[in-house]
Design a protein around this motif. Structure first.
Motif, short mmCIF file in Angstrom:
data_model
loop_
_atom_site.label_atom_id
_atom_site.label_comp_id
_atom_site.label_asym_id
_atom_site.label_seq_id
_atom_site.Cartn_x
_atom_site.Cartn_y
_atom_site.Cartn_z
N PRO A 396 0.80 -1.23 0.00
CA PRO A 396 0.00 0.00 0.00
C PRO A 396 0.83 1.27 0.00
CG PRO A 396 -0.04 -1.04 2.17
CD PRO A 396 0.63 -2.01 1.24
N GLY A 397 2.07 1.21 0.47
CA GLY A 397 2.89 2.41 0.53
C GLY A 397 3.28 2.94 -0.83
N ASN A 398 3.55 2.02 -1.77
CA ASN A 398 4.01 2.46 -3.09
C ASN A 398 3.13 1.95 -4.24
OD1 ASN A 398 4.76 -0.27 -3.40
ND2 ASN A 398 6.85 0.13 -2.69
N GLY A 399 2.11 1.17 -3.92
CA GLY A 399 1.21 0.68 -4.96
C GLY A 399 1.72 -0.50 -5.74
N ARG A 400 2.87 -1.06 -5.35
CA ARG A 400 3.46 -2.17 -6.10
C ARG A 400 2.60 -3.42 -5.99
NH1 ARG A 400 8.71 -2.44 -4.01
NH2 ARG A 400 9.21 -0.75 -5.45
N VAL A 401 2.40 -4.08 -7.13
CA VAL A 401 1.54 -5.26 -7.19
C VAL A 401 2.32 -6.43 -7.80
CG1 VAL A 401 -0.52 -6.28 -8.26
CG2 VAL A 401 -0.59 -3.94 -7.38
N SER A 402 2.27 -7.57 -7.14
CA SER A 402 2.77 -8.83 -7.70
C SER A 402 1.58 -9.76 -7.85
CB SER A 402 3.83 -9.46 -6.80
OG SER A 402 4.89 -8.57 -6.55
N LEU A 403 1.55 -10.56 -8.92
CA LEU A 403 0.38 -11.39 -9.19
C LEU A 403 0.77 -12.81 -9.52
CD1 LEU A 403 -2.83 -10.46 -11.03
CD2 LEU A 403 -1.55 -12.42 -11.90
N MET A 404 0.06 -13.76 -8.93
CA MET A 404 0.18 -15.16 -9.30
C MET A 404 -1.12 -15.57 -10.00
SD MET A 404 0.61 -18.66 -7.02
CE MET A 404 -1.14 -18.71 -6.60
N GLY A 405 -1.02 -15.82 -11.30
CA GLY A 405 -2.17 -16.30 -12.05
C GLY A 405 -2.31 -17.80 -11.92
N LEU A 406 -3.43 -18.32 -12.40
CA LEU A 406 -3.74 -19.75 -12.33
C LEU A 406 -3.94 -20.32 -13.72
CD1 LEU A 406 -6.35 -19.79 -9.40
CD2 LEU A 406 -3.89 -20.18 -9.26
N PRO A 407 -3.94 -21.64 -13.85
CA PRO A 407 -4.28 -22.25 -15.13
C PRO A 407 -5.68 -21.82 -15.57
CG PRO A 407 -3.35 -23.88 -13.64
CD PRO A 407 -3.59 -22.65 -12.83
N PRO A 408 -5.98 -21.84 -16.87
CA PRO A 408 -7.30 -21.43 -17.36
C PRO A 408 -8.43 -22.19 -16.67
CG PRO A 408 -5.80 -21.68 -19.19
CD PRO A 408 -5.07 -22.19 -17.98
N GLY A 409 -9.42 -21.45 -16.19
CA GLY A 409 -10.59 -22.06 -15.57
C GLY A 409 -10.42 -22.45 -14.12
N ALA A 410 -9.24 -22.24 -13.54
CA ALA A 410 -8.99 -22.63 -12.15
C ALA A 410 -9.50 -21.56 -11.19
CB ALA A 410 -7.50 -22.88 -11.92
N ALA A 411 -9.64 -21.94 -9.94
CA ALA A 411 -10.16 -21.04 -8.91
C ALA A 411 -9.25 -21.06 -7.69
CB ALA A 411 -11.57 -21.45 -8.51
N ILE A 412 -9.26 -19.96 -6.94
CA ILE A 412 -8.44 -19.85 -5.73
C ILE A 412 -9.30 -19.36 -4.57
CG2 ILE A 412 -7.69 -17.52 -6.41
CD1 ILE A 412 -5.02 -18.10 -4.96
N SER A 413 -9.07 -19.93 -3.39
CA SER A 413 -9.77 -19.51 -2.18
C SER A 413 -8.88 -18.57 -1.37
CB SER A 413 -10.14 -20.73 -1.33
OG SER A 413 -11.15 -21.50 -1.95
N GLU A 414 -9.50 -17.89 -0.39
CA GLU A 414 -8.79 -16.94 0.46
C GLU A 414 -7.51 -17.55 1.03
OE1 GLU A 414 -10.44 -14.32 4.05
OE2 GLU A 414 -9.98 -16.38 4.63
N PRO A 415 -6.39 -16.83 0.98
CA PRO A 415 -5.13 -17.37 1.52
C PRO A 415 -5.06 -17.25 3.04
CG PRO A 415 -4.77 -15.16 0.69
CD PRO A 415 -6.20 -15.51 0.36
#
Length: 496
Positions: A396-415
């Motif tokens: 939040p301090g600098n707005g930097r974002v890192s992203l982990m995508g998933l295979p097509p059609g996959a879903a992710i639950s809260e970490p």
């Protein structure tokens, strides 16, 4: 109904599974860090019977408590129903007896006056006790070693509120649990009970106040010196319930509010500050003090994210048209009449996770879920009917974002976040990933997938998992989860 309806609340990762199972020694790909010793508990809605009404929703389904148990590199999996009063009544009858979501006027007369909560939203561990919570009732205590249900938890009869939030906050320095219950005095009441339990789990304070309208206060935040209650214009109405209607309806023309009080103060001194009109938020990321300023970071949207709550308020919006962002609300508490300043600081998303040590303090990173357009159409399922498909690490301090995508059609639950004792190491995040059996998005069938638990380096999520734990099962979508260390489990009140 004789069978489950084929709506978004019963297909994809919302497909009823109705399995109480235990599996030992799950297959592990990669290496589990030696420090990861304990259990990841998950709250999973899964209706034990076909519903009474076709328009039933996932949030109305029986709670199950699931556990991934980590034991010196081995992982076991268990899942059981939370034996609420509601679950046991329907188990005995072999059919649904409770009607629409949070509407007792639609129940079978045989269960009048019985506890309606399904305890399906959040596992909470504090004072050596594991509670399964949902904000329409009290939490149910669970044995963390056996997953057996011990019963409703009311702090030995001391808690007078009829409800207990699904989102309490634990101060990382004092170990105290700060929590609340809305509709504390009964259905559609304006009463809110603000409570504190000490680090040993003893209730030490319960004060009641009234909110400006009967809103769904799903979450709140604390700072070192303040308790903050953001509320939004999704309202309950007793007459609507008596007519068999929805508990919640969003009002696009009403303002939001922010209630601020000293966290050890008197509720009569709470200040209400008017916020933007029509907005909605179910989860706050964090709050902290900066001199006289209080910053509150929220997963904010321009209307309610739940279609059934929008539609009950006459709002017709497609899900993909909703605008959202991690948004910072700032209040100068030194002013006689504080006002609210708002600023979008991060990409849209929800189901945020913070390092426990950062609760109520300045923080430099968090993790939450979002939609990655490159992941293809979302897997049906989850509380709103469409699953997230990417994990964000956000600064939040600098707005930097890192992203982990998933295979097509996959879903992710809260970490969940797992801290490390190693100096300079940022810890890990873990999350359940649902992966379609067919890698071709055009050939994928809702409900045909396998679930894995992925472990990622918390400060390098874009690199993907360092370990993948295969369940060999299609698990139903969770709502929230929590990590509990082996040390805390060994010192729990209930033992196996």
């Amino acid at each position: 109904m004789a069978a489950d309806p084929q709506t978004i609340h019963f297909i994809g990762s919302n497909t009823p599974r109705r399995m109480e199972i235990s599996r030992r020694n799950l297959v592990v790909e990669g290496e589990i860090p030696a420090e990861i010793e304990g259990a990841f508990f998950r709250a999973v809605p899964d209706n034990a019977h076909a519903p009474m009404f076709e328009d039933d929703i996932a949030l109305n389904h029986d709670g199950m408590v699931a556990r991934f148990n980590f034991d010196h590199g081995a992982v076991d999996f268990d899942i059981k129903y939370v034996e609420t009063e509601r679950y046991l009544a329907e188990k005995d009858a072999r059919k649904a007896l409770f009607g629409r979501y949070r509407n007792p006027f639609t129940d079978d007369p045989s269960v009048a006056g019985k506890d309606r909560t399904v305890a399906n939203t959040t596992p909470v561990f504090h004072g050596g006790r594991l509670l399964m919570t949902k904000e329409d009732g009290l939490g149910y205590e669970i044995n963390p070693h056996t997953l057996e249900t011990a019963g409703r938890w009311d702090y030995g009869g001391k808690l007078k509120s009829e409800t207990f939030t699904a989102h309490p906050r634990i101060d990382p320095v004092t170990g105290e649990l700060f929590f609340f219950g809305y509709e504390a005095g009964g259905l559609c009441s304006l009463d809110v009970a603000y409570c504190i339990a000490d680090e040993d789990g003893n209730l030490v304070s319960e004060q009641w106040f009234q909110q400006p309208y009967c809103s769904t206060i799903h979450d709140f935040v604390i700072t070192e010196n303040y308790a903050v209650f953001p509320i939004f214009p999704t309202l309950a109405d007793l007459d609507r319930l008596k007519a068999g209607g929805a508990h919640w309806a969003h009002h696009q023309d009403l303002p939001s509010y922010l209630g601020i009080m000293k966290r050890y103060g008197d509720v009569k001194d709470i200040q209400w500050i008017e916020g933007p009109v029509g907005v909605s938020c179910f989860h706050e990321v964090n709050a902290y003090e900066d001199g006289d300023l209080i910053h509150i970071d929220l997963c904010l949207t321009d209307t309610n994210a739940f279609a059934f709550m929008r539609e009950a308020g006459g709002i017709q919006r497609e899900q993909q048209t909703i605008h959202g962002a991690v948004t910072r609300w700032t209040v100068d508490i030194s002013k006689a009449t504080p006002t609210l300043e708002t600023k979008e600081i991060g990409p849209p998303g929800d189901l945020c996770r913070l390092a426990d040590a950062d609760q109520g303090r300045p923080y430099n990173r968090c993790w939450y879920l979002t939609m990655n357009p490159q992941g293809g159409p979302p897997m049906p399922g989850g509380p709103v009917g469409a699953n997230f498909n990417a994990l964000i690490r956000f600064e939040p301090g600098n707005g930097r974002v890192s992203l982990m995508g998933l295979p097509p059609g996959a879903a992710i639950s809260e970490p969940a976040y797992v801290p490390s004792c190693e100096t300079g190491h940022g810890g890990w995040v873990m999350s359940v990933i649902d992966i379609p059996l067919n890698p071709d998005p055009s050939q994928q069938i809702p409900g045909e997938y396998l679930s894995e638990l992925w472990i990622m380096e918390a400060d390098n999520v874009e690199a993907g998992p360092i370990a993948r734990i295969k369940t060999g099962l299609a698990l139903r979508s969770q709502v929230h989860g929590t990590w509990v260390s082996r040390e805390k489990l060994d010192n729990s009140v209930l033992q196996g």
